[in-house]
Design a protein around this motif. Structure first.
Motif, PDB file in Angstrom:
ATOM      1  N   TRP A  59      25.747  44.069  42.868  1.00  0.00           N
ATOM      2  CA  TRP A  59      25.887  42.640  42.636  1.00  0.00           C
ATOM      3  C   TRP A  59      24.522  41.991  42.470  1.00  0.00           C
ATOM      4  O   TRP A  59      23.582  42.304  43.167  1.00  0.00           O
ATOM      5  N   GLU A  63      26.410  36.787  40.926  1.00  0.00           N
ATOM      6  CA  GLU A  63      27.702  37.406  41.247  1.00  0.00           C
ATOM      7  C   GLU A  63      28.030  37.215  42.729  1.00  0.00           C
ATOM      8  O   GLU A  63      29.182  37.023  43.099  1.00  0.00           O
ATOM      9  N   TYR A  64      27.014  37.251  43.578  1.00  0.00           N
ATOM     10  CA  TYR A  64      27.245  36.974  44.992  1.00  0.00           C
ATOM     11  C   TYR A  64      27.798  35.550  45.154  1.00  0.00           C
ATOM     12  O   TYR A  64      28.760  35.332  45.891  1.00  0.00           O
ATOM     13  N   CYS A  66      29.424  33.877  42.962  1.00  0.00           N
ATOM     14  CA  CYS A  66      30.790  33.943  42.435  1.00  0.00           C
ATOM     15  C   CYS A  66      31.743  34.433  43.522  1.00  0.00           C
ATOM     16  O   CYS A  66      32.828  33.865  43.716  1.00  0.00           O
ATOM     17  N   ARG A  67      31.353  35.464  44.251  1.00  0.00           N
ATOM     18  CA  ARG A  67      32.195  36.002  45.334  1.00  0.00           C
ATOM     19  C   ARG A  67      32.368  34.986  46.466  1.00  0.00           C
ATOM     20  O   ARG A  67      33.445  34.866  47.038  1.00  0.00           O
ATOM     21  N   TYR A  81      33.936  31.095  36.805  1.00  0.00           N
ATOM     22  CA  TYR A  81      33.802  32.366  37.521  1.00  0.00           C
ATOM     23  C   TYR A  81      33.292  33.462  36.584  1.00  0.00           C
ATOM     24  O   TYR A  81      32.440  34.258  36.949  1.00  0.00           O
ATOM     25  N   GLN A  82      33.825  33.484  35.389  1.00  0.00           N
ATOM     26  CA  GLN A  82      33.382  34.483  34.415  1.00  0.00           C
ATOM     27  C   GLN A  82      31.915  34.272  34.059  1.00  0.00           C
ATOM     28  O   GLN A  82      31.156  35.234  33.923  1.00  0.00           O
ATOM     29  N   ARG A  85      29.689  35.596  36.784  1.00  0.00           N
ATOM     30  CA  ARG A  85      29.716  37.057  36.799  1.00  0.00           C
ATOM     31  C   ARG A  85      28.867  37.651  35.676  1.00  0.00           C
ATOM     32  O   ARG A  85      28.231  38.685  35.837  1.00  0.00           O
ATOM     33  N   ASP A 104      36.807  38.411  29.188  1.00  0.00           N
ATOM     34  CA  ASP A 104      35.446  37.878  29.112  1.00  0.00           C
ATOM     35  C   ASP A 104      35.065  37.453  27.703  1.00  0.00           C
ATOM     36  O   ASP A 104      34.166  36.640  27.524  1.00  0.00           O
TER      37      ASP A 104
END
Length: 152
Positions: A59, A63-64, A66-67, A81-82, A85, A104
């Motif tokens: 990650w 991305e973190y 996003c999580r 979100y996409q 990422r 995507d």
């Protein structure tokens, strides 16, 4: 010092400057929120916990974030979100199309626009300016999308 070598006080200003760049470019408030939070993943190495418990090696910082958003049910559109990422691919996204999942492909233009705004930033904001725009603008956007209190 953050993962990208930036001082934490500079990171604060960078987050707000990024959000303001999206605002000045006329992007919707959810993209401004992504701009505000984009660099927050850079603080993970500063936290006093084993890195593997927070940020698996595969990650990146966005991305973190996003999580964290997913975990907290932040109400941004799926495209947001996409974008988080895929953000690290940025302007190189066209040469990495083989890495994209089917869903995507519809956000490629947003990822490219996101990368363009990130790369076009000019100056840093002062901490006082950051506090002012938080109180007058971003606090309300954060509340709108459910970011009153995050579980990290």
């Amino acid at each position: 010092v953050c993962a990208n070598g930036m001082e934490t006080s500079s990171l604060y200003a960078k987050c707000f400057q990024t959000a303001e760049s999206f605002r000045w470019a006329g992007h919707p408030d959810w993209m401004q929120l992504l701009g505000l939070t984009y660099y927050l993943g850079d603080i993970v190495p500063l936290l006093d916990v084993p890195p593997s418990t927070l940020l698996p090696a595969m990650w990146n910082g966005p991305e973190y974030i996003c999580r964290v958003f997913l975990k907290n049910n932040i109400l941004i559109p799926n495209e947001g979100y996409q974008m988080l990422r895929l953000a690290e691919l940025g302007l190189d996204l066209p040469s990495h199309r083989d890495l994209l999942e089917f869903e995507d492909q519809g956000v490629e233009h947003l990822v490219m626009e996101f990368a363009n705004v990130l790369s076009a930033q000019e100056s840093m904001m002062e901490n006082e300016e950051c506090a002012t725009v938080w109180d007058t603008h971003y606090k309300f956007i954060a509340e709108k999308y459910g970011m009153n209190q995050l579980s990290w």
